[in-house]
Motif scaffolding. Structure first.
Motif, short mmCIF file in Angstrom:
data_model
loop_
_atom_site.label_atom_id
_atom_site.label_comp_id
_atom_site.label_asym_id
_atom_site.label_seq_id
_atom_site.Cartn_x
_atom_site.Cartn_y
_atom_site.Cartn_z
N THR A 18 0.83 -1.20 0.00
CA THR A 18 0.00 0.00 0.00
C THR A 18 0.87 1.26 0.00
OG1 THR A 18 -1.71 -1.20 1.21
CG2 THR A 18 -1.83 1.21 1.26
N PHE A 19 1.88 1.26 0.86
CA PHE A 19 2.78 2.42 0.91
C PHE A 19 3.45 2.64 -0.45
CE2 PHE A 19 6.71 4.63 1.76
CZ PHE A 19 6.31 5.61 2.64
N ASN A 20 3.93 1.56 -1.03
CA ASN A 20 4.67 1.69 -2.30
C ASN A 20 3.80 2.12 -3.47
OD1 ASN A 20 7.01 0.94 -1.01
ND2 ASN A 20 6.80 -1.23 -1.51
N VAL A 21 2.62 1.50 -3.59
CA VAL A 21 1.74 1.84 -4.72
C VAL A 21 1.24 3.28 -4.59
CG1 VAL A 21 -0.45 1.32 -5.86
CG2 VAL A 21 1.05 -0.55 -5.14
N LEU A 22 0.90 3.65 -3.38
CA LEU A 22 0.41 5.02 -3.15
C LEU A 22 1.48 6.04 -3.54
CD1 LEU A 22 -2.21 6.20 -2.12
CD2 LEU A 22 -1.36 6.03 0.21
N ASP B 289 -0.96 -1.79 -12.96
CA ASP B 289 0.39 -2.09 -12.48
C ASP B 289 0.39 -2.71 -11.09
OD1 ASP B 289 -0.27 0.22 -11.07
OD2 ASP B 289 1.73 1.09 -11.22
N ALA B 290 -0.58 -2.41 -10.26
CA ALA B 290 -0.61 -2.99 -8.91
C ALA B 290 -1.40 -4.30 -8.90
CB ALA B 290 -1.21 -2.00 -7.92
N VAL B 291 -2.56 -4.29 -9.49
CA VAL B 291 -3.47 -5.44 -9.36
C VAL B 291 -3.13 -6.57 -10.33
CG1 VAL B 291 -5.25 -4.71 -11.02
CG2 VAL B 291 -5.91 -5.98 -8.96
N GLY B 292 -2.38 -6.27 -11.39
CA GLY B 292 -2.14 -7.28 -12.43
C GLY B 292 -3.36 -7.38 -13.32
N ALA B 293 -3.67 -8.59 -13.78
CA ALA B 293 -4.79 -8.78 -14.70
C ALA B 293 -6.09 -9.02 -13.93
CB ALA B 293 -4.52 -9.95 -15.63
N THR B 294 -7.15 -8.34 -14.32
CA THR B 294 -8.49 -8.66 -13.80
C THR B 294 -9.42 -8.81 -14.99
OG1 THR B 294 -9.06 -6.31 -13.60
CG2 THR B 294 -8.20 -7.39 -11.62
N LEU B 295 -10.44 -9.66 -14.82
CA LEU B 295 -11.37 -9.90 -15.92
C LEU B 295 -12.80 -9.72 -15.43
CD1 LEU B 295 -11.49 -11.32 -18.94
CD2 LEU B 295 -12.44 -13.19 -17.63
N TYR B 296 -13.64 -9.15 -16.29
CA TYR B 296 -15.03 -8.89 -15.98
C TYR B 296 -15.86 -9.48 -17.10
CZ TYR B 296 -12.36 -5.76 -13.15
OH TYR B 296 -11.41 -5.28 -12.28
N TYR B 297 -16.81 -10.32 -16.75
CA TYR B 297 -17.52 -11.14 -17.74
C TYR B 297 -19.02 -11.10 -17.50
CZ TYR B 297 -19.34 -15.67 -19.47
OH TYR B 297 -20.08 -16.65 -20.06
N GLY B 298 -19.80 -11.08 -18.55
CA GLY B 298 -21.25 -11.14 -18.40
C GLY B 298 -21.95 -10.85 -19.71
N LYS B 299 -23.26 -10.61 -19.61
CA LYS B 299 -24.04 -10.32 -20.82
C LYS B 299 -23.83 -8.88 -21.22
CE LYS B 299 -27.52 -13.85 -20.26
NZ LYS B 299 -28.75 -14.16 -19.51
N GLY B 300 -23.46 -8.69 -22.47
CA GLY B 300 -23.12 -7.35 -22.93
C GLY B 300 -24.28 -6.62 -23.58
N ALA B 301 -25.42 -7.28 -23.68
CA ALA B 301 -26.56 -6.64 -24.32
C ALA B 301 -27.83 -7.30 -23.82
CB ALA B 301 -26.45 -6.76 -25.84
N GLY B 302 -28.96 -6.89 -24.38
CA GLY B 302 -30.23 -7.49 -23.99
C GLY B 302 -30.99 -6.57 -23.05
N SER B 303 -32.27 -6.83 -22.96
CA SER B 303 -33.18 -5.95 -22.23
C SER B 303 -32.80 -5.80 -20.75
CB SER B 303 -34.60 -6.50 -22.38
OG SER B 303 -35.49 -5.78 -21.60
#
Lengths: 436, 436
Positions: A18-22, B289-303
């Motif tokens: 936390t310290f480093n990233v901040l 740069d801190a968290v690395g890779a994150t992925l978000y998945y779901g329905k991209g359309a529709g009512s």
């Protein structure tokens, strides 16, 4: 605008991250938050190390009380862990009118109700994105991103240590004990891995998510907690042959009878995206009535991924500090006066499917006896696998996948099956979820 | 507390979903938001249908101006689409001091800067979670969940129509035209599918995400836009043999030279989680740069999935309405006075890897000529696949995967390769990203 002053309690792995990233991303973070966020005090028993890590850039003390009582501190970050001292300090910080950021899932899953109540009364925020799934913004997604939905269930791989172990067991066909030692050597498991491998850590996180998803108080004592220590390589292999992977899931589900809150090894279809989350990665699948299924994936632990969540909370608090307390995002997603008292179901009343493995004498009529017992318990069979015994081996493995039924039915049926003279030893039972 | 009054402009697929979900989940949404949120006015040219859909529960008008000018309306939801009328109405609503929720990516990608500026000056919020990736709370994740990070790149499957078509082309080995017709029949593609299949829709969404990720203004006119209409089943098959899938990706990447903003078919390693996002589903991979890779998945359309995002915005606005405007979440994640003017690079200066397919005469020295041209252009080869010609066929396919290089190098090398007398026709070029 005046900088936001932050006091850090505990500068270990996450604290130093936390310290480093901040510090590294100070310019971008300030551009986002609209104010500079500065750690001005650090409390740690090892003051020497703390001074080294912080480069003399902030005041270092060995008494955390000096931080929570300091009039200049706006936000306290609690990274001490555990239920004892951490709880006292968080409560003192709140009493002193300071906002709190914590990564302490154990504390929140057990004392969250008391802590959030105190914060509410004092008009301060307690933020805890880092407490669940490290750097994945899953608390924010559940609490703010999916507010339109009646959340039906969520299921998460929320403990990296056990997911690493399960991935290795599967990839290399090794048994639990062997892989645990390897995980410890590589730093994926702690010297005392009990909380991870027994499912306690995952249950803390599932408890917090269940509260946010359904608007109920945190009730860790009602969670069913089961780890991976008894899991055998054999079952991982059989599951694979049937098209399933075994993952330690934290599950929270809404049913007409009450809420299911449980952590246990689970067979899930290999073709599901979440079944392919390998190694120490985390992922949470959330099903809402409007949005359908959504998945959130990323690193669930580690210095900077967890720091990412801690700092996101700092920015949120910095932004929301001026909002009328009643219009801030409620701690548990629902307004404190609008919480539900929906009961959490005992495990015996949970409804799910099952993988059953038993060793039987290789003689006629065995299967008829077993299937009769299941039929009498109104448990219907979805798939079955009978392995021919090895040459000269008098016993055969039978694997049965059931359709959905109540846990108590299965427990009763298993007792009857184990009583058969043709069945050797105990029946292995692993729960199965389609997650569809 | 007084209910929040909402005016809805356009009650088509998403509008009726929004009306229905808000009604069905009214109790839970109120418990979260702390106030009741009610659609009290609907404007639609088809007033009869609008009355039917809303069951006489709110005022229906055919002139949207009546809604944006109505003194009782707190929030206007714009679901008309397009750049013309929608823009006028959004600007009028802002001028009248109303908050705006919109799902209109085309409008925001092209006129967003002007709209956000007006909103800022007026102290109102313009929320647009529904404009990118439907029900996935990706705007919130980028703007609030990952504030600690210097975001390095993001890559998204953000158009369901094209992902459905690509999944079908791969599964069934069919060509683009055939699958497009099937998609139209099934309702996955519109009668005029141009915006989807030519990559324009994905580019609108990538443009919005690039602004939030890097703190730059929306600049749709600088985006490189390339669709899937020229993609051949052959290339999907060869990619598969080399361990890759082809997806239409929207990519935004920070480089020392500037920002890359591009939409094009892309080979990605089949083992990546995002490579396994099939059918009409969406997913966005974000690397911080801190968290690395994150992925978000779901329905991209529709009512209802899109309605989920619209309503999350309504709840956010309801909660934040009392916050000092300077402390709300900035529209594009960064404070308006802290935006960057980092240039967006022309495609010729983008750095990526390439899949190249060429037909060559089956005679000695061809490969030497081709690899010499690549070497002279300092393009190094990562993998190569040469397909033996069929019996009696004088030509062979050569597939080359390159390491990273600048687009202009590849374009120049291709021109030289195509000039070889032994190379038949054009070289097929598809970009390749490791996403690691």
């Amino acid at each position: 605008m005046k900088p936001i002053k932050v006091g850090l309690l505990g500068i270990g792995t996450v604290g130093s991250g936390t310290f480093n990233v901040l510090k590294r991303n100070q310019e971008e973070i300030t551009r986002r938050a609209g104010r500079s966020i500065q750690i001005t005090m650090v409390a740690d028993l090892n003051t020497e190390r703390a001074r080294e890590l912080t480069n003399g850039e902030c005041e270092v003390v060995n008494d955390a009380n000096l931080v929570v009582n300091h009039p200049d501190i706006d936000i306290v970050i609690e990274l001490i862990g555990g239920y004892g001292i951490a709880r006292d300090l968080v409560m003192k910080a709140i009493a002193n009118g300071k906002h709190v950021v914590t990564a302490n899932k154990a504390l929140l899953a057990t004392h969250g109700n008391e802590i959030f109540k105190a914060a509410q009364e004092k008009g301060v925020m307690v933020a805890f994105e880092a407490a669940v799934a490290g750097g994945i913004p899953i608390i924010k997604a559940l609490r703010e991103g999916l507010t339109a939905n009646r959340i039906q269930w969520l299921a998460g791989i929320i403990n990296g240590t056990t997911n690493f172990i399960l991935s290795e067991m599967r990839d290399k066909g090794l048994d639990f004990d062997v892989v645990l030692k390897e995980a410890q050597r590589l730093g994926y498991a702690e010297a005392d891995p009990t909380f991870d491998i027994e499912g306690v850590d995952a249950a803390h996180k599932a408890t917090i998510m269940s509260a946010i998803a359904f608007g109920i108080p945190v009730q860790f004592d009602k969670a069913h907690v089961e780890g991976i220590t008894k899991l055998q390589a054999t079952d991982i292999r059989y599951a694979e042959q049937l098209g399933y992977r075994i993952k330690l899931l934290g599950i929270a589900k809404r049913t007409p009878q009450g809420i299911e809150l449980r952590v246990h090894p689970t067979l899930i279809p290999a073709k599901r995206l979440i079944a392919n989350v390998e190694g120490a990665m985390n992922a949470v699948l959330v099903h809402g009535d409007a949005v359908g299924a959504t998945l959130y994936y990323g690193k669930g632990a580690g210095s900077e991924p967890t720091a990412s969540a801690v700092i996101a909370d700092l920015v949120d608090i910095t932004r929301l500090a001026t909002a009328d307390p009643e219009h801030r995002v409620p701690h548990l997603a629902f307004q404190p006066d609008s919480m539900n008292d929906t009961p959490i179901l005992p495990m015996s009343e949970v409804t799910t499917s099952y993988y059953l493995r038993m060793q039987v004498a290789d003689q006629p009529g065995v299967l008829a006896d077993i299937t009769r017992i299941l039929a009498d318990s109104t448990i219907s069979i979805d798939a079955m696998l009978q392995k021919e015994p090895e040459e000269g081996e008098p016993r055969a493995d039978i694997i049965i996948l059931t359709h959905q039924t109540q846990e108590k039915n299965v427990v009763a049926a298993i007792a009857k099956i184990e009583a058969l003279s043709t069945v050797v030893g105990q029946v292995t039972k692993i729960r199965l979820e389609q997650l569809s």
